[in-house]
Write a protein that holds these residues in place. Structure first.
Motif, PDB file in Angstrom:
ATOM      1  N   ASP A 226       6.631   1.484  -1.664  1.00  0.00           N
ATOM      2  CA  ASP A 226       6.830   2.818  -1.748  1.00  0.00           C
ATOM      3  C   ASP A 226       8.078   3.454  -1.051  1.00  0.00           C
ATOM      4  O   ASP A 226       8.474   2.901   0.000  1.00  0.00           O
ATOM      5  N   ASN A 227       8.677   4.368  -1.372  1.00  0.00           N
ATOM      6  CA  ASN A 227       9.922   5.012  -0.820  1.00  0.00           C
ATOM      7  C   ASN A 227       9.784   6.596  -0.824  1.00  0.00           C
ATOM      8  O   ASN A 227      10.800   7.104  -0.655  1.00  0.00           O
ATOM      9  N   TYR A 228       8.797   7.068  -1.162  1.00  0.00           N
ATOM     10  CA  TYR A 228       8.712   8.521  -1.113  1.00  0.00           C
ATOM     11  C   TYR A 228       9.048   9.228   0.139  1.00  0.00           C
ATOM     12  O   TYR A 228       9.629  10.355   0.212  1.00  0.00           O
ATOM     13  N   CYS A 229       8.621   8.451   1.294  1.00  0.00           N
ATOM     14  CA  CYS A 229       8.753   9.352   2.546  1.00  0.00           C
ATOM     15  C   CYS A 229      10.122   8.461   3.242  1.00  0.00           C
ATOM     16  O   CYS A 229      10.397   8.814   4.459  1.00  0.00           O
ATOM     17  N   GLU A 230      10.985   7.718   2.443  1.00  0.00           N
ATOM     18  CA  GLU A 230      12.204   6.955   3.165  1.00  0.00           C
ATOM     19  C   GLU A 230      13.103   8.294   3.843  1.00  0.00           C
ATOM     20  O   GLU A 230      13.134   9.206   3.214  1.00  0.00           O
ATOM     21  N   SER A 231      13.501   7.551   4.822  1.00  0.00           N
ATOM     22  CA  SER A 231      14.314   8.590   5.570  1.00  0.00           C
ATOM     23  C   SER A 231      15.537   9.182   4.747  1.00  0.00           C
ATOM     24  O   SER A 231      16.326   8.509   4.285  1.00  0.00           O
TER      25      SER A 231
ATOM     26  N   ASP B   4       0.854  -1.259  -0.059  1.00  0.00           N
ATOM     27  CA  ASP B   4      -0.014  -0.085   0.045  1.00  0.00           C
ATOM     28  C   ASP B   4       0.948   1.282   0.103  1.00  0.00           C
ATOM     29  O   ASP B   4       2.110   1.209   0.451  1.00  0.00           O
ATOM     30  N   PRO B   5       0.319   2.267  -0.502  1.00  0.00           N
ATOM     31  CA  PRO B   5       1.029   3.594  -0.623  1.00  0.00           C
ATOM     32  C   PRO B   5       1.428   3.934   0.947  1.00  0.00           C
ATOM     33  O   PRO B   5       0.577   3.773   2.081  1.00  0.00           O
ATOM     34  N   GLY B   6       2.677   4.431   1.131  1.00  0.00           N
ATOM     35  CA  GLY B   6       3.075   4.784   2.478  1.00  0.00           C
ATOM     36  C   GLY B   6       3.547   3.635   3.391  1.00  0.00           C
ATOM     37  O   GLY B   6       4.388   4.043   4.431  1.00  0.00           O
ATOM     38  N   VAL B   7       3.511   2.535   2.807  1.00  0.00           N
ATOM     39  CA  VAL B   7       4.168   1.446   3.826  1.00  0.00           C
ATOM     40  C   VAL B   7       5.605   0.911   3.124  1.00  0.00           C
ATOM     41  O   VAL B   7       5.881   0.647   2.146  1.00  0.00           O
ATOM     42  N   LEU B   8       6.579   1.444   3.926  1.00  0.00           N
ATOM     43  CA  LEU B   8       7.715   1.270   3.657  1.00  0.00           C
ATOM     44  C   LEU B   8       8.578   0.075   4.181  1.00  0.00           C
ATOM     45  O   LEU B   8       8.134  -0.504   5.349  1.00  0.00           O
ATOM     46  N   VAL B   9       9.374  -0.401   3.485  1.00  0.00           N
ATOM     47  CA  VAL B   9       9.943  -1.687   3.592  1.00  0.00           C
ATOM     48  C   VAL B   9      11.398  -1.538   3.325  1.00  0.00           C
ATOM     49  O   VAL B   9      11.996  -1.215   2.337  1.00  0.00           O
ATOM     50  N   PRO B  10      12.391  -1.857   4.306  1.00  0.00           N
ATOM     51  CA  PRO B  10      12.068  -2.428   5.795  1.00  0.00           C
ATOM     52  C   PRO B  10      11.205  -1.172   6.610  1.00  0.00           C
ATOM     53  O   PRO B  10      11.451   0.023   6.249  1.00  0.00           O
ATOM     54  N   SER B  11      10.772  -1.953   7.802  1.00  0.00           N
ATOM     55  CA  SER B  11       9.785  -0.807   8.419  1.00  0.00           C
ATOM     56  C   SER B  11      10.775   0.435   9.022  1.00  0.00           C
ATOM     57  O   SER B  11      10.246   1.360   9.631  1.00  0.00           O
ATOM     58  N   ASN B  12      12.025  -0.002   9.281  1.00  0.00           N
ATOM     59  CA  ASN B  12      13.010   0.986   9.912  1.00  0.00           C
ATOM     60  C   ASN B  12      13.396   2.072   8.938  1.00  0.00           C
ATOM     61  O   ASN B  12      14.300   2.974   9.188  1.00  0.00           O
ATOM     62  N   SER B  13      12.880   2.093   7.639  1.00  0.00           N
ATOM     63  CA  SER B  13      13.473   2.900   6.678  1.00  0.00           C
ATOM     64  C   SER B  13      12.722   4.151   6.536  1.00  0.00           C
ATOM     65  O   SER B  13      13.063   5.159   5.939  1.00  0.00           O
ATOM     66  N   GLY B  14      12.066   4.461   7.518  1.00  0.00           N
ATOM     67  CA  GLY B  14      11.153   5.839   7.542  1.00  0.00           C
ATOM     68  C   GLY B  14       9.657   5.810   8.098  1.00  0.00           C
ATOM     69  O   GLY B  14       9.289   4.284   8.142  1.00  0.00           O
TER      70      GLY B  14
END
Lengths: 237, 171
Positions: free
Chosen positions: A98-103, A34-44
């Motif tokens: 998704d990685n748009y909000c990745e740290s 889904d949009p906004g679900v970052l993988v891995p979870s510690n990526s942001g």
């Protein structure tokens, strides 16, 4: 003559069925988080729940499928990813993430952490440099070419940036009008004199008006890209 | 539950893909500026004459003959070629989305009136709103990791942003 026509009709129908089956298989294989679900979870911290299509009907920015939208930095071989090669098979498989909000260190007002990635990273079908063409996502004008970035201003007023292309492969010049689907340049690992992984960083700027005040921001491209990719797989990019 | 709440918030913000053209609050006419415009390079004078928003350029580079301009009535972008770097100045009078009920992220975004100069993807970039329209300055260096102009904000802030001069625009 009648036999020839009948045979040709059957062949065409069979061909059409085979093509339809291929499309269905390609679509069935394509999975995405889904949009906004970052993988891995510690990526942001992603912008979960924003399924809004900011750019309806854009063409997918890479000419051919498959393509893999996932993290470079947190992927296998990435700076914060699992040990291994950047060309590891695990980087070249579905599902998309998704990685748009990745740290990242820079400000991104639409990301829950206030910081993020600006756009998304996309890999081509294979880990080969200078093989896959990026293409115009919308009719528009090339407004800028730098040492590793190209900007396209679409007729909608949206600005699309393509980063890390091979400069020698560029098919466009500043001021050139392009049509949706026209080639821009080959996906590469170019970042000036430094190298990055082989991928396309694709980001999108729009001006958003809120209660009479406007601001130009990098908007989330993920949902629009999922839809564009489905159209590409369907053979109707 | 958290995701459901988030989804509801997002749905409530009501984004609309309705684009349009922003109103310009034109600055007062400066007679000296009008005189100076006569000496501008032909490429600059010709290309921006139909642009319907205030056109800004850093004063140091106004007379630079080596610039590339893409201009439309509601938009302009000017690339200035520096030594081992390129500076992009854009002005844009259009908008692509409107939000009727803003979520917290949009409210915070709109409240912020500080100008941020940030290094992102090796480039220094800043966006700001002036006269009701939006401008972007972007600096891309050939050697992004070692060129101080793309690492520290001082060049973009002091030499470019602080020196922006109104060079034209059709009222």
């Amino acid at each position: 003559m009648k036999h020839l026509i009948a045979t040709m009709t059957i062949l065409l129908l069979l061909g059409g069925c085979a093509q339809k089956q291929e499309v269905n298989e390609a679509l069935a294989q394509f999975t995405y988080s889904d949009p906004g679900v970052l993988v891995p979870s510690n990526s942001g911290k992603g912008r979960v729940g924003d399924e809004y299509i900011y750019m309806p009907d854009i063409r997918f920015p890479i000419e051919v499928a498959p393509a893999y939208l996932n993290s470079q930095v947190y992927g296998v071989g990435g700076m914060h990813g699992a040990a291994g090669s950047l060309c590891d098979d695990r980087n070249y498989q579905y599902p998309w993430h998704d990685n748009y909000c990745e740290s990242r260190a820079w400000g991104m007002p639409l990301c829950p952490a206030g910081k993020g990635h600006q756009g998304v990273d996309i890999r081509g079908a294979t880990c080969e440099k200078n093989r896959y063409y990026t293409v115009a996502v919308e009719n528009g004008t090339i407004t800028y070419i730098g040492s590793y970035s190209v900007s396209l201003r679409g007729e909608s007023g949206t600005t699309y940036r393509y980063l890390h292309l091979d400069p020698k492969s560029l098919q466009v010049r500043v001021g050139q009008k392009v049509k949706r689907g026209d080639r821009i340049g080959l996906m590469s690992d170019n970042m000036g004199n430094t190298k990055t992984s082989i991928h396309l960083h694709f980001d999108v700027q729009q001006t958003i008006k809120v209660n009479g005040v406007s601001k130009k921001v990098f908007v989330p491209p993920y949902s629009s890209l999922v839809e564009a990719y489905k159209r590409l797989l369907q053979g109707n990019p | 539950m958290k995701r459901l709440l988030m989804f509801c918030t997002m749905s409530a913000m009501m984004l609309h893909a309705e684009g349009g053209v922003l109103d310009v609050q034109w600055p007062a006419v400066d007679k000296n500026q009008a005189k100076m415009q006569k000496a501008y390079p032909l490429v600059l004078k010709e290309k921006i004459k139909e642009v319907t928003l205030p056109v800004y350029l850093p004063s140091t580079y106004i007379y630079n003959q080596k610039m590339t301009i893409v201009a439309e009535p509601n938009y302009y972008s000017i690339t200035i070629y520096l030594d081992k770097a390129r500076l992009l100045v854009t002005g844009d009078r259009t908008y692509q989305q409107s939000v009727k009920v803003a979520d917290q992220a949009f409210k915070t975004m709109m409240k912020s009136d500080t100008i941020a100069f940030e290094v992102a993807e090796g480039m220094l970039i800043t966006d700001f709103n002036r006269h009701g329209v939006n401008y972007t300055l972007m600096l891309e260096c050939d050697e992004p990791e070692s060129d101080e102009r793309c690492q520290e904000e001082s060049f973009l802030r002091r030499t470019i942003y602080d020196q922006l001069t109104l060079v034209g625009g059709k009222r």
